[in-house]
Structure formats: structure tokens, C-alpha cells
Write a protein that holds these residues in place. Structure first.
Motif, PDB file in Angstrom:
ATOM      1  N   ILE A   1     -28.297  32.910   8.513  1.00 46.04           N
ATOM      2  CA  ILE A   1     -27.010  32.225   8.529  1.00 46.04           C
ATOM      3  C   ILE A   1     -26.809  31.434   7.239  1.00 46.04           C
ATOM      4  N   CYS A   2     -25.601  31.519   6.704  1.00 46.48           N
ATOM      5  CA  CYS A   2     -25.184  30.672   5.585  1.00 46.48           C
ATOM      6  C   CYS A   2     -23.916  29.944   5.995  1.00 46.48           C
ATOM      7  N   ILE A   3     -23.897  28.629   5.819  1.00 44.84           N
ATOM      8  CA  ILE A   3     -22.730  27.814   6.138  1.00 44.84           C
ATOM      9  C   ILE A   3     -22.479  26.845   4.984  1.00 44.84           C
ATOM     10  N   VAL A   4     -21.205  26.701   4.620  1.00 49.90           N
ATOM     11  CA  VAL A   4     -20.797  25.755   3.582  1.00 49.90           C
ATOM     12  C   VAL A   4     -19.762  24.814   4.174  1.00 49.90           C
ATOM     13  N   VAL A   5     -19.985  23.518   4.038  1.00 49.33           N
ATOM     14  CA  VAL A   5     -18.978  22.535   4.452  1.00 49.33           C
ATOM     15  C   VAL A   5     -18.733  21.593   3.282  1.00 49.33           C
ATOM     16  N   GLY A   6     -17.512  21.104   3.184  1.00 46.35           N
ATOM     17  CA  GLY A   6     -17.177  20.221   2.076  1.00 46.35           C
ATOM     18  C   GLY A   6     -16.205  19.138   2.487  1.00 46.35           C
ATOM     19  N   THR A   7     -16.127  18.103   1.670  1.00 43.44           N
ATOM     20  CA  THR A   7     -15.177  17.017   1.914  1.00 43.44           C
ATOM     21  C   THR A   7     -14.610  16.539   0.584  1.00 43.44           C
ATOM     22  N   VAL A   8     -13.319  16.236   0.573  1.00 37.71           N
ATOM     23  CA  VAL A   8     -12.652  15.663  -0.593  1.00 37.71           C
ATOM     24  C   VAL A   8     -11.689  14.601  -0.090  1.00 37.71           C
ATOM     25  N   ASP A   9     -11.853  13.385  -0.581  1.00 38.17           N
ATOM     26  CA  ASP A   9     -10.951  12.290  -0.246  1.00 38.17           C
ATOM     27  C   ASP A   9     -10.704  11.512  -1.534  1.00 38.17           C
ATOM     28  N   ASP A  10      -9.677  11.898  -2.258  1.00 41.71           N
ATOM     29  CA  ASP A  10      -9.416  11.275  -3.553  1.00 41.71           C
ATOM     30  C   ASP A  10      -8.994   9.816  -3.423  1.00 41.71           C
ATOM     31  N   VAL A  11      -8.401   9.453  -2.307  1.00 37.17           N
ATOM     32  CA  VAL A  11      -7.986   8.066  -2.105  1.00 37.17           C
ATOM     33  C   VAL A  11      -9.205   7.144  -2.094  1.00 37.17           C
ATOM     34  N   ARG A  12     -10.258   7.563  -1.401  1.00 33.92           N
ATOM     35  CA  ARG A  12     -11.470   6.747  -1.308  1.00 33.92           C
ATOM     36  C   ARG A  12     -12.525   7.136  -2.341  1.00 33.92           C
ATOM     37  N   GLY A  13     -12.204   8.110  -3.165  1.00 30.46           N
ATOM     38  CA  GLY A  13     -13.149   8.523  -4.198  1.00 30.46           C
ATOM     39  C   GLY A  13     -14.372   9.201  -3.640  1.00 30.46           C
ATOM     40  N   ILE A  14     -14.179  10.082  -2.653  1.00 30.17           N
ATOM     41  CA  ILE A  14     -15.293  10.751  -1.983  1.00 30.17           C
ATOM     42  C   ILE A  14     -15.219  12.257  -2.231  1.00 30.17           C
ATOM     43  N   ARG A  15     -16.348  12.828  -2.631  1.00 28.74           N
ATOM     44  CA  ARG A  15     -16.467  14.280  -2.757  1.00 28.74           C
ATOM     45  C   ARG A  15     -17.872  14.692  -2.321  1.00 28.74           C
ATOM     46  N   GLY A  16     -17.942  15.772  -1.557  1.00 28.78           N
ATOM     47  CA  GLY A  16     -19.251  16.205  -1.102  1.00 28.78           C
ATOM     48  C   GLY A  16     -19.269  17.672  -0.733  1.00 28.78           C
ATOM     49  N   LYS A  17     -20.461  18.238  -0.740  1.00 30.98           N
ATOM     50  CA  LYS A  17     -20.637  19.628  -0.321  1.00 30.98           C
ATOM     51  C   LYS A  17     -22.022  19.790   0.282  1.00 30.98           C
ATOM     52  N   ILE A  18     -22.104  20.618   1.321  1.00 38.97           N
ATOM     53  CA  ILE A  18     -23.365  20.956   1.974  1.00 38.97           C
ATOM     54  C   ILE A  18     -23.451  22.475   2.045  1.00 38.97           C
ATOM     55  N   VAL A  19     -24.589  23.028   1.632  1.00 38.48           N
ATOM     56  CA  VAL A  19     -24.810  24.467   1.729  1.00 38.48           C
ATOM     57  C   VAL A  19     -26.114  24.720   2.466  1.00 38.48           C
ATOM     58  N   ARG A  20     -26.024  25.521   3.519  1.00 39.76           N
ATOM     59  CA  ARG A  20     -27.223  25.992   4.210  1.00 39.76           C
ATOM     60  C   ARG A  20     -27.381  27.477   3.964  1.00 39.76           C
ATOM     61  N   VAL A  21     -28.590  27.875   3.557  1.00 34.92           N
ATOM     62  CA  VAL A  21     -28.934  29.288   3.411  1.00 34.92           C
ATOM     63  C   VAL A  21     -30.227  29.514   4.186  1.00 34.92           C
ATOM     64  N   GLY A  22     -30.120  30.164   5.357  1.00 32.81           N
ATOM     65  CA  GLY A  22     -31.298  30.431   6.165  1.00 32.81           C
ATOM     66  C   GLY A  22     -32.023  29.161   6.543  1.00 32.81           C
ATOM     67  N   GLN A  23     -33.273  29.028   6.082  1.00 33.77           N
ATOM     68  CA  GLN A  23     -34.134  27.912   6.469  1.00 33.77           C
ATOM     69  C   GLN A  23     -34.007  26.692   5.559  1.00 33.77           C
ATOM     70  N   TRP A  24     -33.075  26.753   4.597  1.00 36.18           N
ATOM     71  CA  TRP A  24     -32.890  25.639   3.679  1.00 36.18           C
ATOM     72  C   TRP A  24     -31.476  25.075   3.793  1.00 36.18           C
ATOM     73  N   CYS A  25     -31.340  23.772   3.594  1.00 35.72           N
ATOM     74  CA  CYS A  25     -30.024  23.141   3.570  1.00 35.72           C
ATOM     75  C   CYS A  25     -30.070  22.000   2.561  1.00 35.72           C
ATOM     76  N   GLN A  26     -29.029  21.896   1.724  1.00 36.06           N
ATOM     77  CA  GLN A  26     -28.927  20.804   0.766  1.00 36.06           C
ATOM     78  C   GLN A  26     -27.521  20.233   0.788  1.00 36.06           C
ATOM     79  N   GLY A  27     -27.438  18.912   0.624  1.00 36.26           N
ATOM     80  CA  GLY A  27     -26.146  18.247   0.602  1.00 36.26           C
ATOM     81  C   GLY A  27     -26.065  17.240  -0.521  1.00 36.26           C
ATOM     82  N   ILE A  28     -24.849  17.077  -1.059  1.00 39.41           N
ATOM     83  CA  ILE A  28     -24.582  16.069  -2.078  1.00 39.41           C
ATOM     84  C   ILE A  28     -23.293  15.364  -1.700  1.00 39.41           C
ATOM     85  N   LEU A  29     -23.284  14.039  -1.861  1.00 40.01           N
ATOM     86  CA  LEU A  29     -22.100  13.239  -1.557  1.00 40.01           C
ATOM     87  C   LEU A  29     -21.978  12.166  -2.629  1.00 40.01           C
ATOM     88  N   LYS A  30     -20.813  12.120  -3.282  1.00 42.28           N
ATOM     89  CA  LYS A  30     -20.574  11.120  -4.309  1.00 42.28           C
ATOM     90  C   LYS A  30     -19.429  10.232  -3.869  1.00 42.28           C
TER      91      LYS A  30
END
Length: 259
Positions: free
Chosen positions: A145-174
Motif C-alpha cells: 500500500i502507498c498513501i499520500v496525505v497533505g495539508t496546506v493552510d496559508d492563513v496559518r502558515g502550515i504546510r505538510g505531507k505524509i507518504v507511506r510506502v509499504g512498511q515505511w512512512c515519513q511525514g514533514i510539517l512546517k
């Protein structure tokens, strides 16, 4: 379109110096080329853990960025890739990121290009060697399974992305100028989970998701990608275009692929 991939960096070389690997670097890339690239310094002083997993110290984060890759055939046997930086821990206006990718006889990929060497601040030719990791089926799933989720909120200055590929998952949020990152790995139940983080998640299907990296204090809802391809405990699995709430932040499923 290529299959989702998990790629580990073996080394980086700033020419004319020798190749080294001062980090634990993993890139997760979806079928549609969404990616999260996390580069964590190996221990800098005696007594530090192999990887930071409690939010700090922040100096252990070398570089983290996410975006979309664009790959074209430059010439036979060589691909040219450009990586957009939608989120970048070093800059809100990052330099262009591109390189040539040349397959090697041992199955690795040699990336060659030119970018700013952070140690000198000067544009420098570089070489990176990458290897693809085998992508596995996890838990009670019957497919990878591969899943990608993201968020963008320019009003609050928020950007993020999460990617899962099989047994690994990484996320970044600024949030503003502050970047938080996480890396998770699926561990079969037969393994030693005595050192699992407090953020450990289980789907009751033969193992647990264990957080192995965390820097920064923000909550990154990587568990949104841990749903199986069917239904889990009566809760529908995540599907493309679903909007998911995590605290007061809304994340959207931008891609899901099962193979």
C-alpha cells in the motif's frame, strides 16, 4: 509511471572530496511522484541515540523536504529528475533541485548534479549513491500500500505531507519557520518491541508501527496512513480525496495505490 519506491542513500560526495555518509537518509516516493525526503545526522556527540526520537535535538535534522518529482529521459541509460520543494526545512525559497540518475551494475543509482554545499556555502558538483529497498506487505494486508496525505493552510502558515510506502512512512510539517519530521517503520510482532516509542500504533494484525525518528514538537498524523486496504476495526479505510481531521488541522488524501 513507476511503482512507489523507498530509497536509501548510501553516500554523498562533494567533488573532489571522498564519498561519505553522515546521515540516515530515506526517500519515499509514490506512483505519482509525491515524495518525502528526510536526512537525519548520525550521532554528533558520544551518548546520543542512533536516531533522535523524542523531538530533538533539532541539530540532528540535516535536511527535510517534500514535493513532486518530474523525471524525463535525458539520454539512453540516463534519467533527469527535478524535485519541487513544496516544504523545505532550510528555506521557503529553495534553489532549483535537479540531477541526472544513472543505473549502476550493482543495482544502485548514481545521482550527479550541482548544488550548494552547506559546509562551504558554495555551488559544488556532487555525487550521491542510492539503493532501492524492497517494499513489503504489512500486517493483515494482502497487497502493498502507498498513501499520500497533505495539508496546506496559508492563513496559518502550515504546510505538510505524509507518504507511506509499504512498511515505511515519513511525514514533514512546517509551521511558520519551524519544521517537524517523523519516520515510522512496520515491525512484525515477533521482533523485539521493548524500545518502541510511546507513539507506537498497532492494527492488531501481526505487528506494530514504530516511530523511529522524531524531531520538532508538532504532531504529524502519520497514523492516518496506517489503515489497511480494507476495513479496520469497523472503520473505513482511507480513500483518495478523503478529508481527515488531526486536531485543528485538516489533511487530504491526495493519492492511494495498492499493488
Amino acid at each position: 509511471m513507476s511503482l512507489p519506491a523507498a530509497s536509501k542513500r548510501r553516500s554523498i560526495r562533494w567533488l573532489p572530496n571522498e564519498a561519505i555518509e553522515p546521515t540516515s537518509t530515506l526517500v519515499l516516493t509514490s506512483r505519482n511522484q509525491h515524495f518525502v525526503d528526510l536526512r537525519i545526522f548520525k550521532p554528533l556527540v558520544p551518548g546520543e541515540p542512533d536516531l533522535p526520537n523524542e523531538g530533538g535535538p533539532l541539530r540532528r535534522l540535516d535536511w527535510a523536504f517534500s514535493g513532486i518529482a518530474t523525471v524525463t529521459e535525458d539520454r539512453p541509460g540516463c534519467l533527469h529528475s527535478e524535485w519541487s520543494h513544496e516544504v523545505d526545512s532550510r528555506s521557503d525559497n529553495p534553489d532549483k533541485d535537479e540531477g541526472d540518475l544513472i543505473p549502476q551494475r550493482d543495482g544502485s543509482i548514481l545521482e550527479i548534479g550541482r548544488m550548494v554545499n552547506p559546509s562551504t556555502g558554495e555551488m559544488t558538483d556532487y555525487e550521491e549513491v542510492w539503493e532501492d529497498l524492497e517494499v513489503e506487505v504489512t500486517g493483515g494486508d494482502t497487497h502493498r500500500i502507498c498513501i499520500v496525505v497533505g495539508t496546506v493552510d496559508d492563513v496559518r502558515g502550515i504546510r505538510g505531507k505524509i507518504v507511506r510506502v509499504g512498511q515505511w512512512c515519513q511525514g514533514i510539517l512546517k509551521v511558520g519557520a519551524v519544521t517537524s519530521v517523523e519516520r515510522w517503520h512496520w515491525a512484525p510482532r515477533s521482533s523485539d518491541t521493548s524500545t518502541a516509542s510511546k507513539g507506537e500504533q498497532s492494527n492488531g494484525s501481526g505487528g506494530d508501527w514504530e516511530r523511529v525518528v522524531k524531531t520538532g514538537g508538532a504532531y504529524i498524523p502519520c497514523s492516518l496512513t496506517f489503515m489497511s486496504g480494507t476495513h479496520l476495526n469497523g472503520v473505513p479505510a482511507t480513500e483518495e480525496n478523503d478529508e481527515l481531521k488531526a486536531g485543528d488541522t485538516t489533511w487530504k488524501v491526495v493519492e492511494k495505490y495498492v499493488w
